[in-house]
Write an enzyme that holds these catalytic residues in place. Structure first.
Site, short mmCIF file in Angstrom:
data_model
loop_
_atom_site.label_atom_id
_atom_site.label_comp_id
_atom_site.label_asym_id
_atom_site.label_seq_id
_atom_site.Cartn_x
_atom_site.Cartn_y
_atom_site.Cartn_z
N TRP A 325 2.84 7.00 0.79
CA TRP A 325 2.28 6.64 2.09
C TRP A 325 3.31 6.86 3.19
O TRP A 325 2.96 7.24 4.31
CB TRP A 325 1.86 5.17 2.08
CG TRP A 325 1.36 4.65 3.39
CD1 TRP A 325 0.07 4.66 3.86
CD2 TRP A 325 2.13 4.01 4.43
NE1 TRP A 325 -0.01 4.09 5.10
CE2 TRP A 325 1.24 3.69 5.48
CE3 TRP A 325 3.48 3.70 4.57
CZ2 TRP A 325 1.67 3.05 6.65
CZ3 TRP A 325 3.91 3.08 5.73
CH2 TRP A 325 3.01 2.76 6.76
N HIS A 326 4.59 6.65 2.87
CA HIS A 326 5.64 6.76 3.87
C HIS A 326 5.93 8.20 4.28
O HIS A 326 6.45 8.43 5.38
CB HIS A 326 6.93 6.10 3.37
CG HIS A 326 6.91 4.61 3.44
ND1 HIS A 326 6.36 3.83 2.44
CD2 HIS A 326 7.34 3.74 4.39
CE1 HIS A 326 6.47 2.56 2.77
NE2 HIS A 326 7.05 2.47 3.94
N GLY A 327 5.62 9.16 3.44
CA GLY A 327 5.90 10.52 3.85
C GLY A 327 5.65 11.54 2.74
O GLY A 327 5.64 11.20 1.56
#
Length: 478
Positions: A325-327
């Site tokens: 989700w973060h990248g």
């Protein structure tokens, strides 16, 4: 529009004045003003991406209304999946298209087949990871009949686009925030003052702590091959405080700003670096995202119930998805996997709920055992942050390899004494205020006014003194 910019310093008082002095007698008008202000706030970056928010809002509003009178389970599932596909489809295209394309080509080249495909020059819309999850919580809760769908499009639009937390959270649940748009708001002086104090502390975290730590973290990480192991450790520590000051600072400003307009947002950080194990850390770090994944992914998968294999599987799924989700980078996936490995022994020994209360609650100092537990957890967290900050897997591996060398015991080439001292004082302040929603909330109750205001002026002075390194918030890229 950055919270730490002159633009926002002008924007906020204007919206505040219109909200309380022009629209204060009409709830609908207040909500309309919030929508307009939120769209202006977001369009300050790129007005073209407003279409994504508007389309997502209309889809989920329509899905919610359709679910209200739909009893057929198959049709209800189709409506839910419409919302999921639209929201995650936008997120997947803008955030992960090139990642999957590049890895698809690499996988085929490994077997001797060369594929040719052009990657797209895609700009990631600011805040898309946050507002898609927020609006998804609405349709999922309506589907599960935990929430009655609204027919007020203006209120729903205000909920989706609420400018204080639109770009980087906290990710609010519809069950908590949406009902607040249907209640008449009245100005409360004490609530506004409390909001201003939290904004002040958030600005201190961002401008004094995060931005100055970022300066040295960037120098060290971007030139890691030139520095000794001891300096690289220092770089990892600087990034550790940078990301905390940056993200929790944003959350403090968002929560404080919301209070100015009569809204209450959920706490997003609770002194996570004082955690005694990794499970406690994740109950205190980015709490709105952690609980979102817990309620909408981990528990539906079975949570910690079932056989050992299912529990292990669920832990890895939740942390790997959180990392992704973060990248769109393998470094984030490895970061998530590392945290899963940290968490696993606690789950298997049923110690993942061991530390629920505040550390050293009611005491001035922690015990020796608590100090050791906090130090171990902090060290594990710092190590994982190296992968989070690194540009690539090779960069992370080389960085860690350089730390694990004889130069680890040398004197660091970079020694910013002033910033290191400020970090120590910051940690002491956070420790003193660890039982509050934000560190300086206790000052109004425990410190006499001369000392209290002296402290406030010191914070303001520090913000202006160190405020020469304006940087965007880290989580804008997520």
């Amino acid at each position: 529009m950055l919270f730490n910019s002159l633009d926002f310093a002008v924007f906020l008082p204007i919206v505040f004045f219109l909200y309380w002095f022009v629209a204060h007698k009409n709830l609908k008008l207040q909500n309309v003003l919030i929508v307009v202000a939120s769209y202006v706030f977001y369009a300050w970056w790129d007005w073209r991406f407003l279409s994504l928010i508007i389309f997502s809002t209309l889809v989920d509003y329509s899905v919610g209304r359709a679910l209200k009178n739909e009893a057929n389970l198959t049709k209800r599932k189709m409506l839910l999946w419409t919302s999921i596909i639209v929201n995650l489809g936008f997120l997947g295209f803008f955030k992960y298209y090139n990642f999957f394309l590049d890895n698809f080509i690499t996988a085929f080249s490994f077997f001797g087949t060369e594929l040719h495909a052009n990657s797209l020059n895609i700009i990631l819309p600011v805040g898309i990871s946050f507002y898609t999850f927020q609006t998804l919580s609405y349709t999922i809760d309506v589907y599960k009949r935990k929430l009655q769908p609204t027919e007020d499009l203006i209120a729903f639009t205000a909920f989706v686009s609420f400018f204080p937390q639109l770009v980087a959270g906290p990710i609010e649940r519809a069950t908590h925030l949406l009902p607040q748009f249907f209640v008449k708001r009245h100005f409360e002086y004490s609530k506004a003052v409390d909001g201003l104090k939290q904004i002040l502390w958030g600005l201190f975290k961002k401008i004094v702590i995060a931005d100055n730590c970022a300066h040295f973290a960037n120098i060290i990480f971007n030139n890691s091959s030139e520095y000794s192991g001891s300096t690289l450790v220092l770089g990892a520590l600087f990034f550790t405080f940078q990301i905390y000051g940056d993200f929790s600072g944003y959350s403090d400003i968002a929560i404080g700003t919301s209070r100015l307009f009569g809204f209450d947002l959920k706490q997003n950080f609770a002194t996570p670096y004082f955690s005694r194990d990794i499970a406690e850390f994740w109950r205190r770090w980015h709490m709105s995202l952690s609980t979102w994944f817990r309620d909408y992914l981990y528990i539906p998968l079975g949570g910690s119930k079932g056989n050992t294999w299912n529990r292990i599987r669920n832990v890895f799924i939740i942390f790997i998805v959180s990392g992704f989700w973060h990248g769109a980078n393998w470094t984030f996936i490895v970061w998530g996997t590392l945290n899963a490995l940290y968490f696993l022994p606690l789950l298997l020994t049923k110690n993942n709920r061991k530390h629920i209360d505040i550390v050293a609650n009611g005491k001035l100092l922690p015990s020796f055992k608590e100090i050791c537990s906090m130090a171990l957890t902090f060290g594990m967290t710092v190590f994982a942050w190296i992968f989070f900050r690194a540009e690539s897997m090779s960069h992370a591996i080389n960085y860690i390899s350089s730390i694990a060398s004889k130069s680890l015991f040398s004197i660091p080439e970079i020694r910013p004494t002033n910033i290191m001292l400020i970090i120590v004082l910051f940690c002491i302040t956070e420790w003193i205020g660890r039982t509050e929603q934000y560190a300086i909330a206790h000052l109004g109750q425990k410190w006499k006014w001369p000392l209290r205001y002296a402290f406030y002026y010191i914070i303001i002075f520090a913000i202006f003194w160190f405020g020469n390194r304006e940087q965007e918030f880290i989580y804008f890229q997520f």
